[in-house]
Design an enzyme around this catalytic site. Structure first.
Site, short mmCIF file in Angstrom:
data_model
loop_
_atom_site.label_atom_id
_atom_site.label_comp_id
_atom_site.label_asym_id
_atom_site.label_seq_id
_atom_site.Cartn_x
_atom_site.Cartn_y
_atom_site.Cartn_z
N ASP A 194 -2.57 -6.18 -1.48
CA ASP A 194 -1.76 -4.97 -1.68
C ASP A 194 -0.30 -5.24 -1.32
O ASP A 194 0.02 -5.58 -0.18
CB ASP A 194 -2.37 -3.88 -0.78
CG ASP A 194 -1.87 -2.50 -1.12
OD1 ASP A 194 -0.94 -2.37 -1.90
OD2 ASP A 194 -2.44 -1.54 -0.55
N GLY A 208 1.00 -1.62 -10.73
CA GLY A 208 1.34 -1.77 -12.14
C GLY A 208 2.73 -2.32 -12.42
O GLY A 208 3.14 -2.40 -13.58
N ASP A 258 -1.40 5.43 -6.23
CA ASP A 258 -2.66 5.81 -5.56
C ASP A 258 -3.26 7.07 -6.16
O ASP A 258 -2.57 8.07 -6.38
CB ASP A 258 -2.39 6.07 -4.07
CG ASP A 258 -2.15 4.77 -3.32
OD1 ASP A 258 -1.94 3.73 -3.97
OD2 ASP A 258 -2.17 4.81 -2.08
C1 GLA Z 1 -2.00 1.43 -0.63
C2 GLA Z 1 -3.10 1.23 -1.67
C3 GLA Z 1 -4.30 2.07 -1.30
C4 GLA Z 1 -4.80 1.67 0.07
C5 GLA Z 1 -3.67 1.81 1.11
C6 GLA Z 1 -4.05 1.22 2.45
O1 GLA Z 1 -1.49 2.72 -0.65
O2 GLA Z 1 -2.63 1.55 -2.95
O3 GLA Z 1 -5.34 1.89 -2.25
O4 GLA Z 1 -5.27 0.34 0.05
O5 GLA Z 1 -2.49 1.12 0.67
O6 GLA Z 1 -3.02 1.27 3.39
#
Ligand code: GLA
Length: 401
Positions: A151, A201, A222
């Site tokens: 991430d 993306g 998200d």
């Molecule tokens: C980001 C990701 C989420 C999750 C959080 C965790 O926002 O997009 O899916 O993994 O981090 O902190």
């Protein structure tokens, strides 16, 4: 036994070649259909513990989800502790023994996933993998990890914006390099590990992620447990179907089925559309407390079969009439799935939606099955369809004409 240096060299060489071949074959064999499982974030967020993950694994087996195809039990952010003097990352007190947890999940016939960031910190501010990529990948493999969600998070402000200020193209190159680095580190472990890119993306990730070993990539921000967020993420998949296929998938984010205030129709529509999109099916609810009607949605075989169809085609949006849209998905053996989604107000018999098969490339009436009810239906050109607000009509046409 080889009896000369020359023969020994040949043996060593062929063992090396065979190992490389089998490693790359193994790397290609993960995620041939969209990954199915569970992820801790959408329900537990930063509170997730070892006990929650064990309970999720237990519930996947007990609920029939494992039999329906759910395999990955994925720990999201907030498992991380501190690095020691050698740089080795330790877990925090919520996860006392990650190897034991992995062994437990494996003992159920399931696989286990974990989470990190290419930045120095994760999105929740825990320790990321920056500067420790190979070391972390080796540790995941030693624990028996089968899936990594990587991430972007702090890599944006800490690396991209600091190392290439005001130069977005250079920032994107830094991002590609970071994902490439972890992709290579995972491959170097020799363990088949699903590689899930999470960078929302940016920079048309679907164009370059597969070349870096990515098996799936988030194509949106998200998700949240409401129909507007679900619809927004779904809509952003339109036009991306060429980029999905066995081993590499667009990821409109994890499921919210069973979370928040979603109605049964909304849960059904969300699940149906993720199946149409050949999206990863990662449940995000509290499996140990889910209601039977939610379990029934998550384990609906006929709908899961749409998602998991081995052709690996992602649905395309072929018609939109205001708040109603129609998506179709080619399936193996020549069949076709059709989803009619009503994202707006209910359409009753006074003003029903009319389904024009010709807009879907079909000719004349068609025999179909409604997948949620199992009922046979005869589809005709322009037929009226009553469809409740936020509900879906999901059809399979075995022999489309
Ligand atoms: C980001 C990701 C989420 C999750 C959080 C965790 O926002 O997009 O899916 O993994 O981090 O902190």
């Amino acid at each position: 036994m080889p009896n000369s240096l020359h023969e020994l060299r040949a043996v060593v060489c062929s063992v090396f070649i065979l190992t490389v071949l089998s490693l790359s074959a193994a790397a290609q064999q993960v995620a041939l259909t969209p990954p199915m499982g569970w992820n801790s974030w959408n329900y537990f967020a930063e509170k997730v513990t070892d006990a929650d993950v064990r309970a999720a694994a237990d519930a996947i087996v007990a609920s029939g989800m494992k039999d329906a195809g759910y395999i990955y039990v994925n720990i999201d952010d907030t498992w991380e502790g501190q690095r020691d003097a050698s740089g080795l990352l330790h877990t925090n007190s919520k996860f006392p023994d990650m190897k034991a947890l992995a062994d437990y999940v494996h003992s159920k016939g399931l696989k286990i996933g974990i989470y990190s960031s290419p930045g120095p910190k994760t999105c929740a501010g825990f320790e990321g993998s920056y500067g420790h990529e190979a070391q972390d990948a080796q540790m995941y493999a030693a624990w028996g990890i089968d899936y990594l969600k990587y991430d972007l998070c702090s890599f944006i402000p800490e690396i991209m914006e600091k190392q290439a200020p005001k130069d977005p193209a250079a920032q994107m190159r830094l991002m590609h390099a970071a994902y490439d680095k972890m992709g290579k580190a995972l491959k170097a472990t020799g363990r088949p590990i699903v590689y899930s890119l999470c960078q929302y993306g940016f920079d048309a990730v679907w164009e370059w992620a597969p070349a870096l070993g990515g098996n799936l990539w988030r194509s949106t921000g998200d998700i949240q447990a409401n129909m507007y967020s679900i619809y927004a993420n779904m809509s952003l998949q339109a036009g991306l179907s060429n980029y999905a296929g066995p081993g590499h998938w667009n990821d409109p984010d994890m499921l919210e089925v069973g979370n928040g205030e979603l109605t049964l129709a909304e849960n059904r529509a969300h699940f149906s559309m993720w199946a149409m999109l050949a999206a990863p099916l990662l449940a995000g609810n509290d499996l140990s407390k889910m209601k039977p009607e939610i379990r029934d949605i998550l384990t609906k075989r006929e709908v899961i079969a749409i998602d998991q169809d081995k052709l690996g085609q992602q649905a395309q949006r072929l018609d939109v009439e205001g708040q109603v849209e129609v998506w179709t998905k080619q399936l193996s053996a020549g069949s076709l799935a059709v989803a009619v989604l009503n994202i707006g107000d209910a359409r009753y018999s006074t003003h029903p939606y009319h389904l024009y098969l010709s807009k879907l490339g079909l000719h004349g009436s068609q025999k179909a099955t409604e997948l949620w009810t199992g009922k046979a239906v005869q589809l005709t050109e322009g037929m009226p369809i009553e469809i409740a607000s936020h509900d879906v009509l999901l059809l399979k046409i075995d022999a489309p004409k």
